[in-house]
Design an enzyme around this catalytic site. Structure first.
Site, mmCIF file in Angstrom:
data_model
loop_
_atom_site.group_PDB
_atom_site.id
_atom_site.type_symbol
_atom_site.label_atom_id
_atom_site.label_comp_id
_atom_site.label_asym_id
_atom_site.label_seq_id
_atom_site.Cartn_x
_atom_site.Cartn_y
_atom_site.Cartn_z
ATOM 1 N N GLU A 103 -1.656 -9.835 12.383
ATOM 2 C CA GLU A 103 -0.894 -8.581 12.452
ATOM 3 C C GLU A 103 -1.835 -7.397 12.321
ATOM 4 O O GLU A 103 -1.702 -6.406 13.006
ATOM 5 C CB GLU A 103 0.166 -8.547 11.343
ATOM 6 C CG GLU A 103 1.183 -7.411 11.483
ATOM 7 C CD GLU A 103 0.740 -6.080 10.882
ATOM 8 O OE1 GLU A 103 1.383 -5.061 11.191
ATOM 9 O OE2 GLU A 103 -0.247 -6.029 10.114
ATOM 10 N N ASP A 135 -2.042 -12.542 7.293
ATOM 11 C CA ASP A 135 -3.427 -12.051 7.293
ATOM 12 C C ASP A 135 -3.547 -10.771 6.479
ATOM 13 O O ASP A 135 -2.572 -10.044 6.274
ATOM 14 C CB ASP A 135 -3.958 -11.846 8.722
ATOM 15 C CG ASP A 135 -3.152 -10.851 9.533
ATOM 16 O OD1 ASP A 135 -1.910 -10.867 9.441
ATOM 17 O OD2 ASP A 135 -3.755 -10.037 10.255
HETATM 18 ZN ZN LIG Z 1 1.039 -5.241 6.868
#
Ligand SMILES: [Zn+2]
Length: 388
Positions: free
Chosen positions: A137, A75
């Site tokens: 994340e 992401d």
């Molecule tokens: Zn990162």
């Protein structure tokens, strides 16, 4: 899809998937699955609860213990409101830079690992590489725990984890923990001309935030006096409020105020202790508010926790990456990564990847070609090491 892609071609493919954390990453995951399948590498998909996102785990090489995990997140952060000079999701080159959202944080590292798969297979690895690609994340390392669990269930136990967040290919052996707390202050609405008979949730929140900021000053003074925590910037625990909302009118004491506190806690301090101190202060304040109006209350909820990456004594991951990079310096960083989550699962972990964190999340985010080449050389050395 061609079986062989250069690292740069792979990066262009990955950047082209607009995998902003709010969006699905399944197209990217499907692409990686297809690519690995062409090379005869099976992959395991670890979906999230919604089915809109997934992590991917794949073993390249022999099914034995002691392999090396190459960990990256798929992401990226949003581009809205940023001044980009071109399409953020189309890789461009200019002045020795590879420009595009995620080039630095951290599709560059993912591309290097994926592009090296044919070489890994040719090299005859004696210990495997485990590819571990996560989601979410950027919004609090949400995808990694299930991915790590699946990896440990399905594959032989690896010996070391390299989390490829941007460190300029330097060895980072520790980072702070991250705690996010949602605070809801409930006050009591009266006309502000008689504010002494009501409770302003906004003003109560302001007192709590002032308490947090006083701790920042205290922590800084203590750290500067002791010189501890060298290598971290800053070398003290920080308590930050980034968002706040409350109140309905200029002349009404606010019934509600809500804000999110983000604590970045030094690796050698206890995140729980900081949370408890904050909760105790909130309780002390709430007791005073209740003397004015019994309806007043403060509710605190932990909404996210990213464990610290604690420097390991003789850690296998650090030793390996120091040998591969030649870097001898002790370093820690203030941002969170998935490294602490791998450590929580009992694995040795270190952070090392191409690019500078200064370019992460920026408009016209870039990775220098020099850093990308350094990352490529690192992958080649790793493959040779695992084949020896
Ligand atoms: Zn990162």
């Amino acid at each position: 899809m061609p079986a062989l892609l250069t690292a740069r071609e792979m990066l262009a493919r990955l950047v082209a998937f607009p995998t902003v954390s709010t969006e699905s990453n399944l197209d990217l995951i499907g692409f990686v699955e297809d690519y690995l399948a062409i090379h005869g590498v099976p992959s395991i998909r670890v979906p999230d609860e919604s089915g809109r996102k997934a992590s991917l785990v794949a073993l390249v090489g022999p099914r034995v213990e002691g392999g090396v995990v190459l960990s990256g997140h798929t992401d990226v952060v949003p581009v809205e409101g940023q001044d980009w000079s071109g399409d953020p999701f189309a890789l461009r080159e200019a002045d020795g830079r590879l420009i595009g959202r995620g080039t630095c944080d951290m599709k560059g590292f993912c591309a290097l690992a994926l592009a090296a798969v044919p070489e890994m297979l040719r090299a005859g690895l004696k210990r495997p590489v485990v590819l571990a690609l996560s989601y979410d994340e950027e919004i609090g390392c949400l995808g990694a725990p299930a991915m790590i669990e699946t990896m440990l269930d399905a594959l032989p136990r690896p010996g070391a984890v390299i989390v490829g967040e941007p460190t300029l290919m330097q060895v980072v052996s520790g980072h702070k923990a991250g705690v996010r707390l949602d605070t809801g202050v409930r006050g009591y609405e009266v006309h502000s001309s008689v504010m002494h008979t009501g409770v302003s949730a906004v003003m109560a929140a302001a007192r709590l935030i002032a308490w947090l900021d006083a701790r920042n000053a205290e922590n800084r003074t203590r750290a500067e006096a002791s010189g501890a925590g060298a290598g971290l910037d800053p070398p003290w625990t920080t308590l930050h409020v980034g968002r706040i909302a409350g109140g309905t009118a200029n002349n009404i004491t606010a019934r509600d105020c809500r804000f999110v506190t983000e604590m970045r806690v030094m690796p050698d301090e206890e995140p729980d202790v900081w949370e408890e101190r904050y909760r105790a202060e909130a309780e002390r304040l709430a007791a005073g508010l209740r003397r004015v109006r019994p309806e007043a209350a403060i509710a605190i909820e932990r909404i996210n926790f990213v464990p610290p990456c604690v420097p390991e004594r003789d850690g296998a991951a650090e030793k390996l990456v120091r040998e591969l990079t030649g870097d001898r310096e002790a370093r820690m960083v203030s941002y969170g990564t998935e490294a602490g989550q791998f450590q929580e699962a009992g694995l040795s972990a270190v952070v090392c990847g191409p690019g500078s964190i200064a370019q992460a999340h920026q408009p016209d985010e870039y990775l220098t070609e020099a850093q990308f080449a350094e990352g490529e050389a690192f992958m080649r050395r790793l493959v040779r090491r695992l084949a020896a």
